[in-house]
Every structure is written in structure tokens, then in C-alpha cells.
Write a protein that holds these residues in place. Structure first.
Motif, short mmCIF file in Angstrom:
data_model
loop_
_atom_site.label_atom_id
_atom_site.label_comp_id
_atom_site.label_asym_id
_atom_site.label_seq_id
_atom_site.Cartn_x
_atom_site.Cartn_y
_atom_site.Cartn_z
N THR A 16 45.89 52.95 -22.27
CA THR A 16 45.64 53.66 -21.02
C THR A 16 44.15 53.96 -20.84
O THR A 16 43.58 53.72 -19.76
N ARG A 17 43.50 54.48 -21.88
CA ARG A 17 42.07 54.78 -21.77
C ARG A 17 41.23 53.51 -21.68
O ARG A 17 40.21 53.48 -21.00
N ALA A 18 41.67 52.47 -22.37
CA ALA A 18 40.98 51.18 -22.25
C ALA A 18 41.09 50.65 -20.82
O ALA A 18 40.13 50.11 -20.26
N ALA A 19 42.27 50.81 -20.22
CA ALA A 19 42.47 50.37 -18.83
C ALA A 19 41.55 51.14 -17.88
O ALA A 19 40.99 50.56 -16.95
N ASP A 20 41.40 52.45 -18.11
CA ASP A 20 40.51 53.25 -17.27
C ASP A 20 39.06 52.73 -17.36
O ASP A 20 38.35 52.66 -16.36
N GLU A 21 38.64 52.39 -18.56
CA GLU A 21 37.27 51.90 -18.75
C GLU A 21 37.06 50.57 -18.05
O GLU A 21 36.00 50.33 -17.45
N LEU A 22 38.07 49.70 -18.12
CA LEU A 22 37.93 48.33 -17.60
C LEU A 22 38.37 48.20 -16.15
O LEU A 22 38.30 47.12 -15.58
N ALA A 23 38.87 49.31 -15.56
CA ALA A 23 39.32 49.31 -14.16
C ALA A 23 40.48 48.33 -13.95
O ALA A 23 40.51 47.58 -12.97
N ALA A 81 48.44 38.23 -25.43
CA ALA A 81 47.95 36.86 -25.31
C ALA A 81 46.96 36.55 -26.43
O ALA A 81 46.98 35.45 -27.01
N LEU A 82 46.09 37.51 -26.75
CA LEU A 82 45.12 37.31 -27.83
C LEU A 82 45.82 37.19 -29.17
O LEU A 82 45.45 36.35 -30.00
N GLU A 83 46.83 38.01 -29.39
CA GLU A 83 47.60 37.92 -30.64
C GLU A 83 48.28 36.56 -30.77
O GLU A 83 48.34 35.99 -31.86
N ASP A 84 48.76 36.02 -29.66
CA ASP A 84 49.39 34.70 -29.68
C ASP A 84 48.37 33.62 -30.05
O ASP A 84 48.66 32.70 -30.82
N VAL A 120 46.18 45.45 -19.78
CA VAL A 120 45.61 45.52 -21.13
C VAL A 120 46.62 45.01 -22.15
O VAL A 120 46.29 44.21 -23.03
N GLY A 121 47.86 45.47 -22.02
CA GLY A 121 48.90 45.02 -22.95
C GLY A 121 49.10 43.51 -22.90
O GLY A 121 49.27 42.86 -23.94
N GLN A 122 49.06 42.93 -21.70
CA GLN A 122 49.23 41.49 -21.56
C GLN A 122 48.09 40.73 -22.23
O GLN A 122 48.30 39.71 -22.90
N GLN A 123 46.86 41.23 -22.06
CA GLN A 123 45.72 40.57 -22.68
C GLN A 123 45.79 40.65 -24.20
O GLN A 123 45.47 39.68 -24.91
#
Length: 208
Positions: A24-31, A43-46, A37-40
Motif C-alpha cells: 500500500t505504501r509502495a503504491a502511494d509512492e509510485l502513484a 511477475a518479477l517472482e515468475d 504493485v502486487g501484480q508487478q
């Protein structure tokens, strides 16, 4: 040595999530939204074939694999910033990259931008060729979009959704249709436009 493709946007999201230990806080920073954020991260873990975060009773925590890559990643981002600063040295910093629908730019933004430009000489404006360009990949400063909602992005609503009848003073007694517009039952449109902008331009020209 062949360089592998780096998912830079996902790595940037990972860095923010690791600093905050919160999507949530990461999403606020990245707008963006927490879901984005969860999807990214997934995807990175994959791509990497490892798990980067685990949810515990105390909240989000990094796995040993995620922890191991964090310092080199942040050093790499710092090098990126230094590289960009070196390339921009001596160039004008007053530039804005804008993504905007063509019709909206022609009818609304361009006249206002001209007034702003007259009062702020020396500023450069770069119009992105793709109105739906990704913020990170296109290095956008601002994007204006015709949409029902913000989707994965956070933004400011310029105007409330509304339906109005638009016509030139000497318009024809005919209707113009476009995707997403429900005409009254039994009405046969004179024009089937491909976008709201085309429909508006046709109406202002007196075609319906």
C-alpha cells in the motif's frame, strides 16, 4: 557477453515495496494501486523463479532471496541516476513530457498550453506519440486520459462524467454514434465515429 532483459519497472516496484514493507505504501509512492504493485511483484517472482516476500502475522517481510539482491539493486539504481544526470548535464531541465488524446489536445489543451508557453519562455514540451504510454517507460510527467476510472494509476479528475448534446449552430437533424454511446431506440445515426473525439469534431463541423 549477452545482456539479459531487465524488468526495470518491476525492479523499481520491488525496491519501493522492500523499503516500506508494504504494498500500500509502495503504491502511494509510485502513484499506482496496491493491486498493481502486487501484480508487478508476482511477475518479477515468475521471471526470477524465487519468492521475494512472505506475509506473516507481523506483516510483510523479505525472503532471504529478496534480501540478498536488494543492496546491489539499489546501487544499480544509484548508478542509473548518476548516468542520467551525466547525460543531461548542460541541457535544459525545463521540459515536460505529456501523453494526451489527439482530439483533446487539439480542442482543449493546445490553446491553454499556448497561453502558458507565452508566459514561460524556454520551456520545452514533448508530446508522447502513444496517449496510453506507460509512465515509467515513456518517462511521462503528466498524462490526460479519457477513462471511466483511474485503473492502475492515481490521478486527478478534470471533469465529472456527464452526457451533453453537442452541435454546431447550423447542425443537421441527425445523430452521430461512437463506441460506448447508446443512442435512443430506433435512431439510425448519420455517422458512426471511431472515438468520442471524432464524434465531437463531426458535431462541431455541423454534421449532426
Amino acid at each position: 557477453m549477452k545482456r539479459t532483459h531487465l524488468p526495470l519497472n518491476a525492479l523499481r516496484v520491488f525496491d519501493a515495496a522492500a523499503r516500506h514493507l508494504s504494498f500500500t505504501r509502495a503504491a502511494d509512492e509510485l502513484a499506482v494501486t496496491p493491486a498493481a504493485v502486487g501484480q508487478q511483484i508476482r511477475a518479477l517472482e515468475d521471471v526470477l523463479g524465487v519468492v521475494l516476500f512472505r506475509r506473516t502475522s507481523k506483516g510483510l517481510e523479505l525472503t532471504p532471496e529478496g534480501e540478498a539482491g536488494l543492496d546491489p539493486l539499489r546501487e544499480g539504481f544509484l548508478r542509473f541516476e548518476e548516468s542520467v544526470a551525466a547525460m543531461q548535464a548542460g541541457q535544459a531541465s525545463d521540459r515536460y513530457t505529456i501523453a494526451v488524446p489527439r482530439e483533446f489536445y487539439a480542442e482543449w489543451l493546445a490553446p491553454r498550453l499556448a497561453v502558458f508557453q507565452a508566459g514561460t519562455p524556454g520551456v520545452q514540451y514533448i508530446l508522447a506519440p502513444d496517449e496510453h504510454a506507460d509512465f515509467t517507460e515513456a518517462n511521462l510527467d503528466i498524462a490526460i486520459r479519457l477513462a471511466d476510472g483511474p485503473g492502475d494509476l492515481m490521478g486527478v479528475q478534470l471533469a465529472p462524467a456527464m452526457r451533453v448534446t453537442v452541435a454546431a449552430p447550423s447542425y443537421r437533424e441527425a445523430w452521430i454514434d461512437w463506441p460506448g454511446m447508446a443512442l435512443p431506440e430506433g435512431v439510425n445515426p448519420c455517422i458512426r465515429a471511431g472515438s468520442p473525439g471524432q464524434a465531437l469534431a463531426s458535431a462541431l463541423a455541423g454534421m449532426g
